[in-house]
Design a protein around this motif. Structure first.
Motif, mmCIF file in Angstrom:
data_model
loop_
_atom_site.group_PDB
_atom_site.id
_atom_site.type_symbol
_atom_site.label_atom_id
_atom_site.label_comp_id
_atom_site.label_asym_id
_atom_site.label_seq_id
_atom_site.Cartn_x
_atom_site.Cartn_y
_atom_site.Cartn_z
ATOM 1 N N THR A 5 -17.375 22.103 -15.585
ATOM 2 C CA THR A 5 -17.536 22.580 -13.690
ATOM 3 C C THR A 5 -17.345 22.081 -13.193
ATOM 4 O O THR A 5 -17.701 21.471 -12.174
ATOM 5 C CB THR A 5 -19.043 22.807 -13.554
ATOM 6 N N ALA A 6 -17.280 21.034 -12.663
ATOM 7 C CA ALA A 6 -16.031 19.604 -11.894
ATOM 8 C C ALA A 6 -15.367 20.088 -10.931
ATOM 9 O O ALA A 6 -14.615 20.355 -11.208
ATOM 10 C CB ALA A 6 -16.502 17.948 -12.276
ATOM 11 N N TRP A 7 -16.106 19.467 -9.487
ATOM 12 C CA TRP A 7 -14.737 20.203 -8.285
ATOM 13 C C TRP A 7 -13.868 19.031 -8.050
ATOM 14 O O TRP A 7 -14.241 18.110 -8.675
ATOM 15 C CB TRP A 7 -15.705 20.299 -7.024
ATOM 16 N N LEU A 8 -12.753 19.229 -8.377
ATOM 17 C CA LEU A 8 -11.470 18.605 -8.453
ATOM 18 C C LEU A 8 -10.767 18.008 -7.288
ATOM 19 O O LEU A 8 -11.101 18.350 -6.601
ATOM 20 C CB LEU A 8 -10.174 19.535 -9.387
ATOM 21 N N VAL A 9 -10.538 16.442 -7.646
ATOM 22 C CA VAL A 9 -10.286 15.979 -6.531
ATOM 23 C C VAL A 9 -8.917 15.517 -6.917
ATOM 24 O O VAL A 9 -8.221 14.499 -7.734
ATOM 25 C CB VAL A 9 -10.937 14.297 -5.912
ATOM 26 N N ALA A 10 -8.224 15.974 -5.774
ATOM 27 C CA ALA A 10 -6.547 15.613 -6.121
ATOM 28 C C ALA A 10 -6.614 13.390 -5.016
ATOM 29 O O ALA A 10 -6.434 13.564 -4.180
ATOM 30 C CB ALA A 10 -5.587 16.323 -5.386
ATOM 31 N N LYS A 11 -6.168 12.883 -5.600
ATOM 32 C CA LYS A 11 -5.472 11.406 -5.016
ATOM 33 C C LYS A 11 -4.821 11.299 -4.579
ATOM 34 O O LYS A 11 -3.371 11.783 -4.910
ATOM 35 C CB LYS A 11 -6.292 10.401 -5.623
ATOM 36 N N ILE A 12 -4.429 11.573 -3.180
ATOM 37 C CA ILE A 12 -2.896 11.269 -2.432
ATOM 38 C C ILE A 12 -2.294 9.865 -2.195
ATOM 39 O O ILE A 12 -3.099 8.996 -1.869
ATOM 40 C CB ILE A 12 -3.365 12.168 -1.382
ATOM 41 N N GLU A 13 -1.653 9.548 -3.476
ATOM 42 C CA GLU A 13 -0.893 8.204 -2.983
ATOM 43 C C GLU A 13 0.039 8.329 -3.753
ATOM 44 O O GLU A 13 0.914 6.960 -4.053
ATOM 45 C CB GLU A 13 -2.333 7.204 -4.351
ATOM 46 N N ARG A 14 1.157 9.358 -3.861
ATOM 47 C CA ARG A 14 2.416 9.253 -3.983
ATOM 48 C C ARG A 14 3.482 9.857 -2.632
ATOM 49 O O ARG A 14 2.441 10.602 -2.258
ATOM 50 C CB ARG A 14 2.820 10.275 -5.210
ATOM 51 N N ALA A 15 4.240 8.994 -2.311
ATOM 52 C CA ALA A 15 5.194 9.550 -1.727
ATOM 53 C C ALA A 15 5.356 10.962 -1.130
ATOM 54 O O ALA A 15 5.649 11.810 -0.318
ATOM 55 C CB ALA A 15 5.913 8.450 -0.985
ATOM 56 N N GLU A 16 5.857 11.574 -2.425
ATOM 57 C CA GLU A 16 6.428 13.173 -2.209
ATOM 58 C C GLU A 16 5.007 13.465 -1.794
ATOM 59 O O GLU A 16 5.410 14.755 -2.007
ATOM 60 C CB GLU A 16 6.854 13.112 -3.545
ATOM 61 N N ALA A 17 3.904 13.654 -2.275
ATOM 62 C CA ALA A 17 3.090 14.534 -2.139
ATOM 63 C C ALA A 17 2.317 14.215 -0.780
ATOM 64 O O ALA A 17 1.631 15.275 0.450
ATOM 65 C CB ALA A 17 1.293 13.790 -2.710
ATOM 66 N N VAL A 18 2.687 13.584 0.839
ATOM 67 C CA VAL A 18 2.647 13.024 2.013
ATOM 68 C C VAL A 18 4.949 13.965 2.826
ATOM 69 O O VAL A 18 4.393 13.404 3.755
ATOM 70 C CB VAL A 18 2.169 12.210 2.122
ATOM 71 N N LEU A 71 -0.849 5.077 -2.229
ATOM 72 C CA LEU A 71 0.238 5.410 -0.783
ATOM 73 C C LEU A 71 0.076 4.068 -0.062
ATOM 74 O O LEU A 71 2.104 4.835 0.070
ATOM 75 C CB LEU A 71 -0.817 6.555 -0.008
ATOM 76 N N ALA A 72 0.017 3.368 0.334
ATOM 77 C CA ALA A 72 0.439 2.515 1.416
ATOM 78 C C ALA A 72 1.365 1.323 0.992
ATOM 79 O O ALA A 72 2.609 1.089 1.585
ATOM 80 C CB ALA A 72 -0.996 1.154 1.929
ATOM 81 N N VAL A 73 1.460 1.511 -0.563
ATOM 82 C CA VAL A 73 2.461 1.028 -1.311
ATOM 83 C C VAL A 73 3.839 1.419 -0.335
ATOM 84 O O VAL A 73 5.198 1.089 -0.713
ATOM 85 C CB VAL A 73 1.803 0.097 -2.706
ATOM 86 N N GLU A 74 3.515 2.692 -1.486
ATOM 87 C CA GLU A 74 4.710 3.166 -1.483
ATOM 88 C C GLU A 74 5.225 3.699 0.013
ATOM 89 O O GLU A 74 6.932 3.999 0.052
ATOM 90 C CB GLU A 74 4.445 5.184 -2.555
ATOM 91 N N ILE A 75 4.799 4.233 0.885
ATOM 92 C CA ILE A 75 4.943 5.341 1.662
ATOM 93 C C ILE A 75 5.679 3.186 3.003
ATOM 94 O O ILE A 75 5.970 3.939 4.316
ATOM 95 C CB ILE A 75 4.253 5.840 2.794
ATOM 96 N N GLY A 76 5.075 2.317 2.602
ATOM 97 C CA GLY A 76 4.647 0.894 4.149
ATOM 98 C C GLY A 76 3.298 1.838 4.387
ATOM 99 O O GLY A 76 2.906 2.088 5.114
ATOM 100 N N ASP A 77 2.856 0.941 5.317
ATOM 101 C CA ASP A 77 1.336 0.140 5.539
ATOM 102 C C ASP A 77 2.009 0.813 7.104
ATOM 103 O O ASP A 77 1.101 1.299 7.217
ATOM 104 C CB ASP A 77 1.190 -0.971 5.281
ATOM 105 N N ALA A 78 2.839 0.462 7.937
ATOM 106 C CA ALA A 78 2.777 1.164 9.046
ATOM 107 C C ALA A 78 2.456 2.206 9.196
ATOM 108 O O ALA A 78 1.572 3.280 10.909
ATOM 109 C CB ALA A 78 3.811 0.958 9.382
ATOM 110 N N GLU A 79 3.174 3.341 8.477
ATOM 111 C CA GLU A 79 3.068 4.441 8.498
ATOM 112 C C GLU A 79 1.573 5.578 8.374
ATOM 113 O O GLU A 79 1.584 6.550 7.698
ATOM 114 C CB GLU A 79 3.783 5.221 8.267
#
Ligand code: G6P
Length: 483
Positions: A215-228, A251-259
């Motif tokens: 019955t756990a609530w599901l948490v999506a980890k936003i960590e892929r460039a395509e997710a954002v 996420l930072a690795v895929e999109i770059g730390d600046a953004e």
């Protein structure tokens, strides 16, 4: 009475396994304990979970348990001598046919053969969270020939990302599927899915969890460039989840730390707007792995997330493997409280000008509007079955504490993640209907939250069961007779 509104998630690990440290973490303000399925056996996790629940109960606290699935992190295999040193300009091969235990200065095995198909000449690969960068120069049948762009040490099993994302690995591995069953058995409160690409990945995880009886609530980890990549992709993923985590490492690795910071703010805003909880995670107080004090930059990072109304901030290695796990929770608690003294807005425009779709949401939002505009209101009491009513309330910016009154263990733990929401165990069904309001207010009087003369808002439904039934908001004057 001041309540910290921003919640604290701390990862458990070797540094925080002992009952003594765990107890201190709870006293310091731990709200959600994260069990990282990337490390340890199911028995380790079960023992930790039992201890958290036992110690929380001892202190009258409600600490939620969050399991975090390992997911399909793509990794290099092992080296003959554990590590190599790469220099800018070196040639290096990633090979799906090379021995998994005998990497050399020229080549290393990979455990994900599809990497070869997924990559093209010119792609940039980031190893070890971007510490080593190489560009693909040539593509063989079973290997990528790369040129090192940024050199450095490379050791066994380091992760691989592609700049811009787009690697096709499905979100759930066989290990994750087995761990979903463990999570169900452990009655975890939250389960985080790593590297989901889209809503379908979350739907699949939800199906497996439900089948396993979880019955756990599901948490999506936003960590892929395509997710954002765009609002549609992000909102689709958020809608398919109960909560999201800004998983800043990959996420930072895929999109770059600046953004990253801009994207973090956007994820927090979108999650709240879509009525979901949001956790800001990764390297928030990284220097505290070895230091009893955070840096100014880390203080600023935690405060920034709190000022943006994240539900929770998270500790990873700081509490799992660091030298100062308790100090790290204390520092986070202090910084969040400090930031909350300077709210970036006193009034919320959330859903203003929008129509409401549900009766309970209308009541929840009317409650917050009233609480924020009627001086003297010191607390909100939400009689709740699942935690849904307080979740909707806590999407509105406010400094008034929201108390989730519920008899259910799951809901008591779940609301520990929601910003500004606190648990009070309470069973309205055990009382005559005309005694419920007084009994609920008495609980807050007993805790010193309110005193005679204060105002309290109470929400409930006509019956005392069933989620979604909230249809009443009462404004109560503490000290006056109540029915
Ligand atoms: C409790 C109250 C009910 C209310 C319900 C809402 O059971 O006694 O009167 O309708 O909570 O639960 P929810 O899960 O929608 O917050």
């Amino acid at each position: 009475m001041t309540f910290r509104r921003t919640k604290i998630v701390a990862t458990l690990g070797p540094a925080s396994n002992s009952p003594e440290v765990l107890e201190q973490l709870i006293i310091a303000g731990l709200d959600v304990a994260r069990l990282n399925f990337s490390h340890g056996t199911p028995d380790d996790h079960k023992a930790r979970a039992a201890l958290v629940r036992e110690l929380a109960a001892k202190h009258g606290r409600h600490v939620a348990l969050l399991g975090d699935l390992q997911g399909p992190k793509i990794r290099i295999a092992k080296f003959e001598n554990k590590r190599i040193e790469l220099k800018e300009g070196d040639l290096f091969r990633l090979s799906s046919s090379h021995s998994r235990t005998a990497g050399t200065q020229e080549v290393v095995g990979i455990d994900y053969p599809a990497l070869i198909q997924d990559c093209d000449v010119g792609d940039e690969l980031l190893l070890d969270d971007g510490r080593v960068v190489m560009r693909v120069e040539l593509k063989g049948a079973d290997e990528l020939h790369c040129r090192v762009v940024i050199g450095g040490p490379l050791s066994d099993n380091k992760g691989i990302n592609r700049r811009g994302g787009g690697l096709t690995a499905p979100a759930l591995t066989d290990k994750d599927k087995a761990d979903i069953k463990v999570a169900a058995e452990m009655e975890l409160d939250y389960l985080a899915v790593s590297f989901p690409r889209d809503a379908a990945d979350m739907d699949y995880a939800r199906r497996l969890l439900t089948e396993a009886g979880g019955t756990a609530w599901l948490v999506a980890k936003i960590e892929r460039a395509e997710a954002v990549a765009d609002d549609e992709a992000l909102d689709g993923l958020i809608r398919a989840s109960d909560a999201v985590m800004v998983a800043r490492g990959d996420l930072a690795v895929e999109i770059g730390d600046a953004e990253l910071v801009g994207i973090q703010k956007k994820i927090i805003a979108h999650a709240r707007r879509l009525n979901k909880a949001v956790i800001t995670a990764t390297q928030m107080m990284e220097s505290m792995i070895h230091s009893p004090m955070p840096t100014r930059a880390e203080v600023s990072d935690v405060a920034n997330a709190a000022l943006d109304y994240t539900d929770a901030v998270m500790l990873s290695a700081e509490s799992a493997a660091g030298e100062y796990p308790v100090e790290a929770v204390q520092a986070m608690a202090r910084v969040c409280l400090g930031a909350e003294k300077h709210p970036t807005s006193k009034q919320s425009s959330h859903r203003l000008g929008r129509t409401f779709e549900r009766c309970d949401e209308s009541i929840a939002l009317a409650t917050m509007y009233t609480a924020n505009h009627f001086p003297g209101v010191k607390a909100i009491i939400s009689l709740t079955e699942s935690g849904y009513s307080p979740l909707i309330m806590s999407r509105i910016r406010s400094s008034i504490p929201i108390f989730a009154f519920t008899p259910h263990r799951e809901a008591q733990a779940r609301v520990a993640l929601f910003r500004g929401v606190y648990t009070v165990p309470f069973d309205p069904a055990s009382l005559p209907a005309n005694k419920v309001s007084q009994a609920a207010v008495d609980e807050l009087l007993k805790r010193g939250v309110v005193e005679p003369g204060d105002w309290v808002i109470l929400t409930k439904g006509d019956s005392y069961h069933g989620t979604g039934g909230t249809n009443t908001m009462k404004i109560l004057h503490v000290g006056d007779p109540m029915v």
